[in-house]
Design an enzyme around this catalytic site. Structure first.
Site, PDB file in Angstrom:
ATOM      1  N   THR A 149      -0.584   3.769 -29.546  1.00 58.20           N
ATOM      2  CA  THR A 149      -1.211   1.946 -29.442  1.00 58.20           C
ATOM      3  C   THR A 149      -2.396   2.243 -30.467  1.00 58.20           C
ATOM      4  OG1 THR A 149      -2.178   2.189 -27.550  1.00 58.20           O
ATOM      5  CG2 THR A 149       0.107   1.453 -27.403  1.00 58.20           C
ATOM      6  N   LYS A 173       0.384  10.244 -25.549  1.00 54.58           N
ATOM      7  CA  LYS A 173       0.427   9.004 -25.710  1.00 54.58           C
ATOM      8  C   LYS A 173      -1.306   8.726 -24.980  1.00 54.58           C
ATOM      9  CE  LYS A 173      -0.652   5.242 -25.855  1.00 54.58           C
ATOM     10  NZ  LYS A 173      -1.484   4.155 -25.149  1.00 54.58           N
ATOM     11  N   THR A 184      -1.685  10.901 -17.963  1.00 52.08           N
ATOM     12  CA  THR A 184      -2.083   9.959 -18.716  1.00 52.08           C
ATOM     13  C   THR A 184      -0.893   8.831 -18.473  1.00 52.08           C
ATOM     14  OG1 THR A 184      -2.596   9.897 -20.956  1.00 52.08           O
ATOM     15  CG2 THR A 184      -0.844  11.309 -20.502  1.00 52.08           C
ATOM     16  N   GLU A 263     -10.592   6.236 -26.934  1.00 49.95           N
ATOM     17  CA  GLU A 263     -11.322   5.409 -27.807  1.00 49.95           C
ATOM     18  C   GLU A 263     -12.573   5.857 -28.029  1.00 49.95           C
ATOM     19  OE1 GLU A 263      -7.749   1.821 -26.287  1.00 49.95           O
ATOM     20  OE2 GLU A 263     -10.268   2.438 -25.521  1.00 49.95           O
ATOM     21  N   ASN A 386     -12.250  -2.295 -27.512  1.00 48.53           N
ATOM     22  CA  ASN A 386     -12.216  -2.088 -26.201  1.00 48.53           C
ATOM     23  C   ASN A 386     -12.708  -3.794 -25.807  1.00 48.53           C
ATOM     24  OD1 ASN A 386     -10.642  -1.123 -24.685  1.00 48.53           O
ATOM     25  ND2 ASN A 386     -12.014   0.610 -24.621  1.00 48.53           N
ATOM     26  N   THR A 391      -7.951  -9.403 -29.390  1.00 50.26           N
ATOM     27  CA  THR A 391      -7.600 -10.517 -30.544  1.00 50.26           C
ATOM     28  C   THR A 391      -7.198  -9.364 -31.783  1.00 50.26           C
ATOM     29  OG1 THR A 391      -9.785  -9.838 -30.747  1.00 50.26           O
ATOM     30  CG2 THR A 391      -8.948 -11.927 -28.747  1.00 50.26           C
TER      31      THR A 391
END
Length: 391
Positions: A149, A173, A184, A263, A386, A391
């Site tokens: 993702t 992932k 995970t 991230e 995040n 969007t």
């Protein structure tokens, strides 16, 4: 290219769940094989988790033939319609492969609260080749890329069991919403070793406890956490200690890859807590350290502020046997508490904390147990990813 273990084949495609990247992966054996899984403890678990749990317990417990993974849509919190969509996906894959629906596991990852685009799913399932037409040469790398993702890299690991020929290959992932109470976000481990279901389940749970369950990016437990292992048996029986070692090597590599790709992350943080009363205490304190936003931002800023580590240890207030006079804190190999570091030493530590990997080592002085956990720094990139996620 990392080849799948003998006895497995895969289908990887873009079916248009969200964008033009691959988002639909089916990994299958030629027949039902030994299988085990560990799943999220979230009370908001999605249908992919509940269905996979049920299927591992149905029919012949501890067996499965295939797993289908949909990325970029978690299909969580969509009520009966979401559950029906997941069952339709599983039934459709089973029909294409010519196996029972109970032998198909499912995993989904992505945005919560949005139903599958079911017409897109139906079209993707209809394009899935029959089992005999699936290639046995599909790479694990392609499957790993298909389940991403917000991951920036595909996560793959492999190891040989003892002197071979049996292999263990894993894909994973996960870069955000990771503070597992099991594993995970998504991990699929395949082996051609011949391992009985009960032995596979016990060994996998032992390995998960010290790998996937010891990684944290942001303290948030996913609704979709799924880790499964399938054993085709094509390479024959193996010595279980050698198998556990190979499985552990693969899962540890994937764990570190997940933490490193958190991230927005720029630094892998490894926290070792030893001289603890027991492994539970060691892990609890280690998680308190690696999960602290203040520790994570200090690492990002290359600031050897050991006071933040002391704070994280200290907030484990129920551990009344922790005495600050017996605690030792180190960055890398350098002790920073109780021994004081001069300005030159702090400058050297700041240089060390600009490394890709930073070790924080704490000795509690309460016993002889130890634990290691992995995480990453906290950056403005995490906030941006995040803040804009849906969007």
């Amino acid at each position: 290219m990392t080849a799948l273990p003998a006895g497995f084949r895969a289908h990887v495609a873009n079916i248009g769940v969200k964008d033009t990247t691959d988002d639909f992966v089916v990994i299958t054996a030629d027949r039902p094989v030994s299988a085990a899984g560990v799943f999220t403890t979230s009370r908001f678990a999605g249908p992919s988790v509940t269905i996979s749990r049920e299927h591992l317990a149905a029919g012949t417990p501890g067996t499965a033939q295939a797993i289908v993974i949909v990325s970029k849509n978690a299909n969580v919190a969509n009520g009966p319609e979401g559950t029906a969509d997941a069952h339709e996906l599983v039934a459709g894959v089973a029909a294409r492969l010519g196996c029972a629906a109970d032998d198909v596991l499912v995993a989904s990852t992505g945005v919560i609260g949005r139903r599958y685009p079911i017409d897109v799913i139906r079209t993707g399932v209809a394009a899935l080749p029959a089992l005999a037409e699936l290639s046995t040469a599909t790479s694990a790398d392609a499957a790993a890329a298909g389940i991403m993702t917000t991951d920036t890299v595909a996560k793959v690991a492999e190891a040989t069991v003892g002197d071979g020929p049996a292999r263990v290959v894993g894909i994973a992932k996960g870069v955000g919403m990771i503070e597992p109470d099991m594993a995970t976000m998504i991990a699929v481990v395949l082996t051609d070793a011949d391992v009985a279901p009960a032995d596979l389940d016990a060994t996998f749970r032992t390995v998960v406890a010290t790998t996937f369950n010891c990684v944290s990016v942001d303290t948030d437990t996913s609704t979709s956490d799924t880790a499964v292992v399938l054993a085709s048996g094509a390479a024959g029986p193996v010595e279980m200690a050698a198998f556990e070692a190979a499985l552990g090597e693969v899962c540890l590599s994937l764990t570190k890859q997940i933490a490193r790709d958190g991230e927005g992350a720029t630094t892998l943080i490894e926290v070792v807590v030893d001289a603890a009363r027991d492994a539970v205490q060691a892990k609890r304190v280690a998680k308190a350290i690696v999960n602290s936003p203040l520790v994570k931002t200090a690492v990002h800023g290359a600031d050897p502020n050991w006071g933040r580590v002391a704070m994280a240890v200290g907030k484990c207030s129920d551990d009344t046997d922790i005495d600050q006079d017996r605690v030792v804190i180190r960055f890398g190999a350098t002790e920073v508490y109780p021994r004081r570091v001069d300005d030159a030493g702090l400058a050297a530590l700041s240089d060390y904390m600009r490394s890709d990997d930073v070790l924080i080592h704490v000795s509690l002085g309460t016993g002889a147990a130890a634990a290691t956990v992995w995480g990453c720094d906290l950056t403005d990139g995490y906030v941006r990813i995040n803040a804009d996620y849906t969007t």
